[in-house]
Design a protein around this motif. Structure first.
Motif, PDB file in Angstrom:
ATOM      1  N   ASP A 171       2.430   1.882  -3.343  1.00 16.85           N
ATOM      2  CA  ASP A 171       1.488   2.360  -4.375  1.00 16.85           C
ATOM      3  C   ASP A 171       1.111   3.811  -4.170  1.00 16.85           C
ATOM      4  O   ASP A 171       0.599   4.462  -5.095  1.00 16.85           O
ATOM      5  CB  ASP A 171       0.228   1.491  -4.370  1.00 16.85           C
ATOM      6  CG  ASP A 171       0.506   0.056  -4.845  1.00 16.85           C
ATOM      7  OD1 ASP A 171       1.529  -0.124  -5.529  1.00 16.85           O
ATOM      8  OD2 ASP A 171      -0.282  -0.832  -4.529  1.00 16.85           O
ATOM      9  N   ASN A 172       1.286   4.345  -2.969  1.00 12.22           N
ATOM     10  CA  ASN A 172       0.873   5.725  -2.668  1.00 12.22           C
ATOM     11  C   ASN A 172       1.996   6.731  -2.961  1.00 12.22           C
ATOM     12  O   ASN A 172       3.123   6.387  -3.097  1.00 12.22           O
ATOM     13  CB  ASN A 172       0.464   5.840  -1.197  1.00 12.22           C
ATOM     14  CG  ASN A 172      -0.810   5.056  -0.911  1.00 12.22           C
ATOM     15  OD1 ASN A 172      -1.643   4.868  -1.807  1.00 12.22           O
ATOM     16  ND2 ASN A 172      -0.977   4.597   0.324  1.00 12.22           N
TER      17      ASN A 172
ATOM     18  N   GLU B 160       0.832  -1.212   0.000  1.00 13.93           N
ATOM     19  CA  GLU B 160       0.000   0.000   0.000  1.00 13.93           C
ATOM     20  C   GLU B 160       0.860   1.253   0.000  1.00 13.93           C
ATOM     21  O   GLU B 160       0.594   2.207  -0.741  1.00 13.93           O
ATOM     22  CB  GLU B 160      -0.924   0.002   1.219  1.00 13.93           C
ATOM     23  CG  GLU B 160      -2.043  -1.035   1.155  1.00 13.93           C
ATOM     24  CD  GLU B 160      -2.899  -1.004   2.409  1.00 13.93           C
ATOM     25  OE1 GLU B 160      -2.837   0.001   3.150  1.00 13.93           O
ATOM     26  OE2 GLU B 160      -3.643  -1.979   2.648  1.00 13.93           O
TER      27      GLU B 160
END
Length: 222
Positions: A221-222, A218
């Motif tokens: 991906d940010n 996560e």
């Protein structure tokens, strides 16, 4: 989280290091250690593990064998799909490019895959491994792969975590042969030392590690 991973949110620029950290904690018992526990070597392993754990070789924990050799001049039988090392990724499989070769009926059981089998690359990236989940029934495997069929005391997903940590740390390479092209032979895999917690703790380690790896994904991906 069961433990405090200091600096977790600051690792976005070095996510691979974050994953290495998770795996190192996993194989040393720290992911599931809520209170201090006595640690010891427990059988000559390369680092200390909790006293409730033990060290054991892959040979003591599993039945291992290489797949069928690809030999166009000698192979006979019905063409069937088989896995190569290119199909095995860390923790997963890529079945976009699966080849066929002849297998005789008498060879089907010998080179069959069952749910829970660990497939380990012999060459290419030696030691790269994943747990077969029978996503394609009837697929077989080639000599470039070791099939590791564990007993009831070891969770196959836990073994793959151990192999990945050993690959990242360089410990697995101690069992490689070859100067230019490295290989993890059957003897090298059989002698590889695994830190073995009780089975319930293995499953908990896998669960926590999966959650933390997901957090890494996560953040990446940010």
């Amino acid at each position: 989280a069961i433990f405090e991973w200091k600096g977790f949110h600051s690792c976005t620029g070095e996510m691979y290091v974050g994953r290495e950290f998770v795996l190192d904690l996993a194989v040393r018992g720290t992911l599931t250690r809520t209170t201090p526990r006595e640690s010891q070597n427990n059988g000559g392993g390369p680092f200390e593990v909790p006293a409730q754990w033990r060290w054991a070789t892959v040979a003591a924990l599993a039945n291992c064998r290489l797949g069928k050799m690809l030999d166009k001049a000698k192979n006979r039988g019905t063409p069937r799909r088989y896995l190569r090392n290119i199909n095995v990724r860390w923790f997963d499989f890529d079945l976009d490019d699966v080849k066929e070769m002849p297998f005789e009926a008498s060879e089907l059981e010998e080179f069959a895959l069952c749910t829970g089998d660990v497939l380990v690359c012999e060459g290419g990236e030696p030691g790269r491994a994943a747990v077969w989940d029978d996503r394609e029934p009837g697929v077989l495997f080639q000599k470039a792969l070791h099939r590791v069929r564990l007993g009831p005391d070891v969770d196959p997903h836990y073994l793959v975590l151990v192999l990945r940590q050993a690959a990242d740390s360089g410990r697995l390479a101690e069992g490689f042969t070859g100067a230019t092209f490295k290989h993890l032979t059957g003897a090298g895999l059989a002698s590889f030392n695994v830190p073995v917690p009780p089975i319930a703790e293995q499953m908990e380690i896998v669960r926590i590690a999966d959650e933390l790896m997901g957090l890494c994904d996560e953040l990446e991906d940010n």
